[in-house]
Scaffold this motif. Structure first.
Motif, PDB file in Angstrom:
ATOM      1  N   GLY A  79      -5.899   3.903  -5.048  1.00  0.00           N
ATOM      2  CA  GLY A  79      -6.075   2.859  -4.050  1.00  0.00           C
ATOM      3  C   GLY A  79      -4.816   2.034  -3.889  1.00  0.00           C
ATOM      4  N   PHE A  80      -4.609   1.534  -2.677  1.00  0.00           N
ATOM      5  CA  PHE A  80      -3.447   0.682  -2.400  1.00  0.00           C
ATOM      6  C   PHE A  80      -3.873  -0.482  -1.522  1.00  0.00           C
ATOM      7  CE2 PHE A  80       0.136  -0.406   0.506  1.00  0.00           C
ATOM      8  CZ  PHE A  80       0.972  -0.993  -0.442  1.00  0.00           C
ATOM      9  N   ALA A  81      -3.706  -1.692  -2.051  1.00  0.00           N
ATOM     10  CA  ALA A  81      -3.964  -2.921  -1.304  1.00  0.00           C
ATOM     11  C   ALA A  81      -2.613  -3.567  -1.020  1.00  0.00           C
ATOM     12  CB  ALA A  81      -4.856  -3.862  -2.109  1.00  0.00           C
ATOM     13  N   HIS A  82      -2.234  -3.616   0.242  1.00  0.00           N
ATOM     14  CA  HIS A  82      -0.842  -3.955   0.557  1.00  0.00           C
ATOM     15  C   HIS A  82      -0.470  -5.398   0.235  1.00  0.00           C
ATOM     16  CE1 HIS A  82      -2.454  -5.744   4.264  1.00  0.00           C
ATOM     17  NE2 HIS A  82      -1.265  -6.253   4.488  1.00  0.00           N
ATOM     18  N   GLU A  83      -1.458  -6.297   0.136  1.00  0.00           N
ATOM     19  CA  GLU A  83      -1.147  -7.686  -0.191  1.00  0.00           C
ATOM     20  C   GLU A  83      -1.311  -7.992  -1.679  1.00  0.00           C
ATOM     21  OE1 GLU A  83      -3.413 -10.231   2.349  1.00  0.00           O
ATOM     22  OE2 GLU A  83      -2.099  -9.897   4.075  1.00  0.00           O
ATOM     23  N   SER A  84      -1.636  -6.996  -2.464  1.00  0.00           N
ATOM     24  CA  SER A  84      -1.816  -7.206  -3.899  1.00  0.00           C
ATOM     25  C   SER A  84      -0.498  -7.596  -4.561  1.00  0.00           C
ATOM     26  CB  SER A  84      -2.339  -5.921  -4.550  1.00  0.00           C
ATOM     27  OG  SER A  84      -2.223  -5.981  -5.963  1.00  0.00           O
ATOM     28  N   PRO A  85      -0.533  -8.541  -5.507  1.00  0.00           N
ATOM     29  CA  PRO A  85       0.687  -8.863  -6.259  1.00  0.00           C
ATOM     30  C   PRO A  85       1.145  -7.698  -7.130  1.00  0.00           C
ATOM     31  CG  PRO A  85      -1.220  -9.951  -7.233  1.00  0.00           C
ATOM     32  CD  PRO A  85      -1.682  -9.366  -5.929  1.00  0.00           C
ATOM     33  N   MET A  86       0.285  -6.677  -7.265  1.00  0.00           N
ATOM     34  CA  MET A  86       0.628  -5.499  -8.049  1.00  0.00           C
ATOM     35  C   MET A  86       1.188  -4.374  -7.185  1.00  0.00           C
ATOM     36  SD  MET A  86      -2.684  -5.577 -10.593  1.00  0.00           S
ATOM     37  CE  MET A  86      -2.350  -3.956 -11.279  1.00  0.00           C
ATOM     38  N   SER A  87       1.480  -4.669  -5.938  1.00  0.00           N
ATOM     39  CA  SER A  87       2.066  -3.666  -5.054  1.00  0.00           C
ATOM     40  C   SER A  87       3.378  -3.152  -5.629  1.00  0.00           C
ATOM     41  CB  SER A  87       2.332  -4.272  -3.670  1.00  0.00           C
ATOM     42  OG  SER A  87       3.152  -3.408  -2.898  1.00  0.00           O
ATOM     43  N   PRO A  88       3.620  -1.853  -5.555  1.00  0.00           N
ATOM     44  CA  PRO A  88       4.905  -1.324  -6.043  1.00  0.00           C
ATOM     45  C   PRO A  88       6.094  -1.895  -5.286  1.00  0.00           C
ATOM     46  CG  PRO A  88       3.684   0.346  -4.810  1.00  0.00           C
ATOM     47  CD  PRO A  88       2.746  -0.792  -5.041  1.00  0.00           C
ATOM     48  N   TYR A  89       5.859  -2.419  -4.100  1.00  0.00           N
ATOM     49  CA  TYR A  89       6.949  -3.013  -3.329  1.00  0.00           C
ATOM     50  C   TYR A  89       7.261  -4.432  -3.800  1.00  0.00           C
ATOM     51  CZ  TYR A  89       6.023   1.008  -0.427  1.00  0.00           C
ATOM     52  OH  TYR A  89       5.842   2.295   0.004  1.00  0.00           O
ATOM     53  N   ALA A  90       6.342  -5.006  -4.587  1.00  0.00           N
ATOM     54  CA  ALA A  90       6.578  -6.341  -5.134  1.00  0.00           C
ATOM     55  C   ALA A  90       7.290  -6.284  -6.476  1.00  0.00           C
ATOM     56  CB  ALA A  90       5.254  -7.091  -5.288  1.00  0.00           C
ATOM     57  N   VAL A  91       7.143  -5.154  -7.170  1.00  0.00           N
ATOM     58  CA  VAL A  91       7.716  -5.049  -8.523  1.00  0.00           C
ATOM     59  C   VAL A  91       8.645  -3.846  -8.660  1.00  0.00           C
ATOM     60  CG1 VAL A  91       5.834  -6.285  -9.636  1.00  0.00           C
ATOM     61  CG2 VAL A  91       5.646  -3.816  -9.310  1.00  0.00           C
ATOM     62  N   ASP A  92       9.024  -3.249  -7.522  1.00  0.00           N
ATOM     63  CA  ASP A  92       9.978  -2.134  -7.511  1.00  0.00           C
ATOM     64  C   ASP A  92       9.466  -0.929  -8.295  1.00  0.00           C
ATOM     65  OD1 ASP A  92      12.300  -0.909  -6.669  1.00  0.00           O
ATOM     66  OD2 ASP A  92      13.450  -1.526  -8.428  1.00  0.00           O
ATOM     67  N   GLY A  93       8.223  -0.570  -8.024  1.00  0.00           N
ATOM     68  CA  GLY A  93       7.624   0.593  -8.673  1.00  0.00           C
ATOM     69  C   GLY A  93       6.180   0.303  -9.027  1.00  0.00           C
ATOM     70  N   PRO A  94       5.403   1.335  -9.369  1.00  0.00           N
ATOM     71  CA  PRO A  94       4.008   1.103  -9.751  1.00  0.00           C
ATOM     72  C   PRO A  94       3.891   0.082 -10.876  1.00  0.00           C
ATOM     73  CG  PRO A  94       4.409   3.440  -9.442  1.00  0.00           C
ATOM     74  CD  PRO A  94       5.755   2.772  -9.377  1.00  0.00           C
ATOM     75  N   TRP A  95       2.895  -0.779 -10.788  1.00  0.00           N
ATOM     76  CA  TRP A  95       2.670  -1.805 -11.806  1.00  0.00           C
ATOM     77  C   TRP A  95       2.466  -1.126 -13.165  1.00  0.00           C
ATOM     78  CZ3 TRP A  95       2.868  -7.075 -11.301  1.00  0.00           C
ATOM     79  CH2 TRP A  95       2.391  -7.838 -12.383  1.00  0.00           C
ATOM     80  N   ASP A 119      10.478   7.636  -0.102  1.00  0.00           N
ATOM     81  CA  ASP A 119      11.396   7.754  -1.235  1.00  0.00           C
ATOM     82  C   ASP A 119      10.738   8.394  -2.453  1.00  0.00           C
ATOM     83  OD1 ASP A 119      13.564   6.513   0.113  1.00  0.00           O
ATOM     84  OD2 ASP A 119      12.644   4.553  -0.251  1.00  0.00           O
ATOM     85  N   GLY A 120       9.496   8.830  -2.286  1.00  0.00           N
ATOM     86  CA  GLY A 120       8.797   9.482  -3.382  1.00  0.00           C
ATOM     87  C   GLY A 120       8.116   8.536  -4.352  1.00  0.00           C
ATOM     88  N   MET A 121       8.058   7.244  -4.024  1.00  0.00           N
ATOM     89  CA  MET A 121       7.402   6.285  -4.910  1.00  0.00           C
ATOM     90  C   MET A 121       5.897   6.287  -4.664  1.00  0.00           C
ATOM     91  SD  MET A 121       8.104   2.207  -5.464  1.00  0.00           S
ATOM     92  CE  MET A 121       7.619   1.739  -3.796  1.00  0.00           C
ATOM     93  N   PRO A 122       5.079   6.435  -5.715  1.00  0.00           N
ATOM     94  CA  PRO A 122       3.628   6.383  -5.534  1.00  0.00           C
ATOM     95  C   PRO A 122       3.194   5.046  -4.932  1.00  0.00           C
ATOM     96  CG  PRO A 122       4.169   7.285  -7.685  1.00  0.00           C
ATOM     97  CD  PRO A 122       5.456   6.748  -7.108  1.00  0.00           C
ATOM     98  N   VAL A 123       2.411   5.121  -3.879  1.00  0.00           N
ATOM     99  CA  VAL A 123       1.912   3.923  -3.207  1.00  0.00           C
ATOM    100  C   VAL A 123       0.529   3.639  -3.789  1.00  0.00           C
ATOM    101  CG1 VAL A 123       1.317   2.901  -0.984  1.00  0.00           C
ATOM    102  CG2 VAL A 123       3.245   4.479  -1.153  1.00  0.00           C
ATOM    103  N   VAL A 124       0.476   2.753  -4.777  1.00  0.00           N
ATOM    104  CA  VAL A 124      -0.760   2.561  -5.534  1.00  0.00           C
ATOM    105  C   VAL A 124      -0.799   1.177  -6.164  1.00  0.00           C
ATOM    106  CG1 VAL A 124       0.293   3.583  -7.606  1.00  0.00           C
ATOM    107  CG2 VAL A 124      -2.199   3.570  -7.375  1.00  0.00           C
TER     108      VAL A 124
END
Length: 225
Positions: A79-95, A119-124
């Motif tokens: 699952g991916f919630a785009h506004e989650s503070p655990m977004s890989p885009y917020a921490v530069d990779g999966p939490w 870029d091959g980063m898991p969106v999760v």
């Protein structure tokens, strides 16, 4: 203050894999009847996603989504919630912890291009799995953000209709999203995986028919009377 709801809470509320498969299939069938335009549906189900796998998916069109892969190895839930503070885009990779404990049998799903960005980063932000033969659903060992909402990884929002599988829950969601009355008994019929009939289709959507739904029925693999 209520404790946050996380992927671990959702994992405890998921049914057996076969029941989850049938529920996801039913959600997709219900939406196919209610909405003729595939683009506007949240829930999809591909009974032949690959030669030996089926996939259920949800996308709300606003960046929130999930994918569930059913195979002989078991079930993998991403699952991916785009506004989650655990977004890989917020921490530069999966939490940390979200994917670390995923068994080797599911690693191909972790790296699946359809579940990753360019870029091959898991969106999760949330991940659950269950190997064939396991007696429960699993999730990683995760230190959740300290300062966050009651749904840090988005699991409660993403998987709400998988945790609460009642006909009433789907009816409430569908009437809010599709903005039409939704027949509760017809919903109950489909969520029970009973064969689809013309009467049930018309109860859900007077403009729909089994003939018009033939392609969707085949893709979803839903039984027809």
């Amino acid at each position: 203050m209520n404790a946050p709801v996380t992927v671990h809470d959702i994992a405890r509320r998921l049914p057996e894999p076969a029941a989850l498969h049938d529920h996801c299939r039913a959600l997709a069938m219900l939406e196919a009847v209610l909405e003729s335009e595939r683009t506007y549906r949240h829930h999809l189900f591909d009974a032949r996603w690959s030669q030996a796998q089926a996939m259920a998916s949800m996308s709300n069109g606003s960046g929130d989504e999930y994918a569930i892969v059913f195979s002989s190895a078991g079930v993998y839930v991403r699952g991916f919630a785009h506004e989650s503070p655990m977004s890989p885009y917020a921490v530069d990779g999966p939490w940390p912890g979200v994917l670390d404990d995923v068994p080797a049998v599911f690693r191909a799903h972790v790296e699946e291009p359809a579940f990753s960005d360019e870029d091959g980063m898991p969106v999760v932000t949330a991940c659950i799995w269950r190997e064939t033969g396991d007696d429960r659903w699993q999730a990683g060992t995760i230190d959740f953000p300290e300062e966050t909402t009651g749904d840090p990884d988005g699991a409660a929002f993403l998987f709400g209709l998988l945790a609460d599988r009642s006909p009433e829950a789907f009816q409430r969601w569908a009437e809010d999203y599709h903005e039409v009355p939704v027949d509760l008994e017809a919903v109950r019929h489909v969520l029970s995986s009973r064969p689809l009939t013309e009467a049930v289709v018309r109860a859900l959507n007077p403009e729909a028919s089994l003939a018009a739904l033939a392609q969707d029925i085949a893709e979803i693999g839903y039984p027809v009377a």
